[in-house]
Design an enzyme around this catalytic site. Structure first.
Site, PDB file in Angstrom:
ATOM      1  N   GLY A 206       0.832  -1.206   0.000  1.00  0.00           N
ATOM      2  CA  GLY A 206       0.000   0.000   0.000  1.00  0.00           C
ATOM      3  C   GLY A 206       0.858   1.243   0.000  1.00  0.00           C
ATOM      4  O   GLY A 206       2.053   1.185  -0.274  1.00  0.00           O
ATOM      5  N   ASN A 207       0.256   2.379   0.284  1.00  0.00           N
ATOM      6  CA  ASN A 207       1.025   3.621   0.411  1.00  0.00           C
ATOM      7  C   ASN A 207       0.364   4.526   1.447  1.00  0.00           C
ATOM      8  O   ASN A 207      -0.688   4.193   1.989  1.00  0.00           O
ATOM      9  CB  ASN A 207       1.185   4.312  -0.946  1.00  0.00           C
ATOM     10  CG  ASN A 207      -0.147   4.698  -1.549  1.00  0.00           C
ATOM     11  OD1 ASN A 207      -0.869   5.518  -1.010  1.00  0.00           O
ATOM     12  ND2 ASN A 207      -0.490   4.071  -2.679  1.00  0.00           N
ATOM     13  N   HIS A 208       0.993   5.686   1.709  1.00  0.00           N
ATOM     14  CA  HIS A 208       0.563   6.547   2.814  1.00  0.00           C
ATOM     15  C   HIS A 208      -0.560   7.513   2.459  1.00  0.00           C
ATOM     16  O   HIS A 208      -0.883   8.384   3.255  1.00  0.00           O
ATOM     17  CB  HIS A 208       1.749   7.360   3.331  1.00  0.00           C
ATOM     18  CG  HIS A 208       2.799   6.531   3.988  1.00  0.00           C
ATOM     19  ND1 HIS A 208       2.539   5.785   5.106  1.00  0.00           N
ATOM     20  CD2 HIS A 208       4.099   6.322   3.679  1.00  0.00           C
ATOM     21  CE1 HIS A 208       3.634   5.154   5.474  1.00  0.00           C
ATOM     22  NE2 HIS A 208       4.599   5.445   4.612  1.00  0.00           N
TER      23      HIS A 208
END
Ligand code: CTP
Length: 398
Positions: A206-208
């Site tokens: 995923g990412n932030h």
């Protein structure tokens, strides 16, 4: 006229406070949802019971009530417009100085919506250099000062300082909201947030991204009359707003399908999501157990949603992409404008403090196909959203 509009009215201690009773009535009659926040001094001039009965909402004035904290941030973020009427000399001075010793001032300092001030005071106070300076400061913060009118004042003197009449304030609100309905009849697709690419039943890549920028855009567009389809990645806290349909997705592939499916019915698409560029080739059906040595994951490129919409785009449709860069920002942003056949690219650089992932603020530069480059200062994401939508409206006319 004002259906779906949320108006926060702030009342301060001035004899003109009695006039706001009819302002609340006029706003509610026009369909607005009205909440009222007052200063402690305003209670000497107008009854909270009258205001809560007319507005159909509790009237707040305390920062702390029964040892509980009143959430001024929620009120300031809830409203489409915050009108302080009457705005007394004392409250204007405190606002200009950034003081915060009552609930109304705390709401003012945390409000993300436009703020209008309708001053009311005696002619000599109005003319005093301190008042002039405070009003100039408040205007420099972006607040709108509604002109006072000349006439008989509470002191018995005649001169400038009377608050604008409730009917005039009501008319100004209606005109402002009508002008803001500049996207009514338009359907807009907005993507927001991260995507999660599963590795096994418990893990993902995923990412932030928080989705805050996409939500701010969706909210702004819905407030300006658009029908908005928000395709939201996991964890995105989407607001429940009239005119906003939320389509929940998890993976890049699901986001691709949702966007491509809905794009043909849209006039405008803004791709603000941070879509994973790669996804695991194999998703393990069971949790991958730890073993000695390293683990190699084979990743395949995901499909580029913005690029696909650029390919499908018909002449009446507008396409806006984001670029999040850490280096060579301008060159990459311009390259994305071409390669994705977008009409605008909104660049946010991770090199700017306070901009990008997770922050409530953002600093953007907009590039268009005519070669224009427009840089904006660091602002709350809601204000950045308004700038982007204004740019689309003014420069390209949807
Ligand atoms: N985008 C998309 N689909 C993808 C990847 C990106 O729609 N699979 C969109 C994003 O929503 C954004 C724009 O493309 O509007 C640019 O995203 P960005 O991550 O900055 O660029 P990429 O095209 O992924 O290229 P790179 O990561 O190499 O910079």
């Amino acid at each position: 006229m004002l259906h779906g509009k949320k108006i926060l009215l702030g009342i301060t201690g001035s004899i003109a406070a009695y006039k706001t009773i009819s302002l609340v009535r006029l706003l509610v009659k026009s369909g607005a949802t009205v909440k009222v926040v007052i200063t402690p001094a305003a209670r000497d001039f107008v009854s909270p019971l009258t205001l809560s009965t007319l507005s159909k909402h509790d009237v707040e004035w305390e920062l702390f009530k029964d040892s509980a904290w009143t959430n001024h941030v929620t009120l300031g973020r809830w409203a489409d417009l915050f009108i302080v009427a009457p705005a007394s000399c004392n409250t204007l001075a405190k606002m200009a100085a950034g003081q915060c010793d009552n609930l109304l001032l705390a709401v003012y300092l945390s409000a993300t919506c436009p703020v209008w001030l309708a001053p009311a005071m005696d002619a000599d106070m109005w003319a005093h250099p301190a008042t002039r300076r405070n009003l100039a400061l408040l205007q420099s913060y972006g607040n709108l000062v509604i002109p006072v009118v000349a006439g008989e004042l509470a002191s018995g003197l005649t001169g400038e300082g009377r608050m604008a009449e409730p009917e005039d304030l009501h008319r100004l609100v209606c005109e402002y909201m009508a002008a803001r309905a500049d996207f009514s009849g338009k359907t807009v697709l907005v993507s927001a947030g991260p995507t999660f690419e599963p590795i096994d039943p418990v893990r993902f890549i995923g990412n932030h991204s928080s989705g805050k920028m996409g939500i701010a855009l969706a909210h702004e567009l819905a407030g300006r009359g658009a029908r908005v389809i928000l395709v939201a990645g996991p964890g995105v806290q989407a607001p429940l707003t009239e005119g906003l349909e939320v389509v929940r997705v998890n993976t890049a592939e699901e986001m691709f399908a949702a966007c491509v499916d809905r794009f043909p019915s849209c006039d405008l698409a803004i791709m603000a999501a941070a879509v994973a560029d790669y996804s695991p080739v194999q998703v393990a059906p069971e949790k991958i157990k730890k073993k000695d040595g390293s683990l190699t994951l084979e990743l395949r490129k995901t499909r580029d949603i913005l690029k696909e919409l650029g390919r499908l785009k018909s002449p009446h449709q507008l396409l806006v992409g984001f670029a999040l860069e850490t280096n060579n920002e301008e060159a990459y942003a311009k390259e994305k404008l071409q390669s994705k056949n977008a009409d605008l690219i909104v660049l946010n650089s991770l090199n700017n403090a306070g901009a990008g992932f997770g922050h409530d603020t953002n600093q953007v530069t907009i590039f268009d196909r005519k070669g224009n480059k427009t840089a904006y200062p660091l602002k709350p994401k809601e204000a950045v959203a308004a700038d982007i939508i204004d740019y689309i409206h003014d420069k390209i006319k949807p």
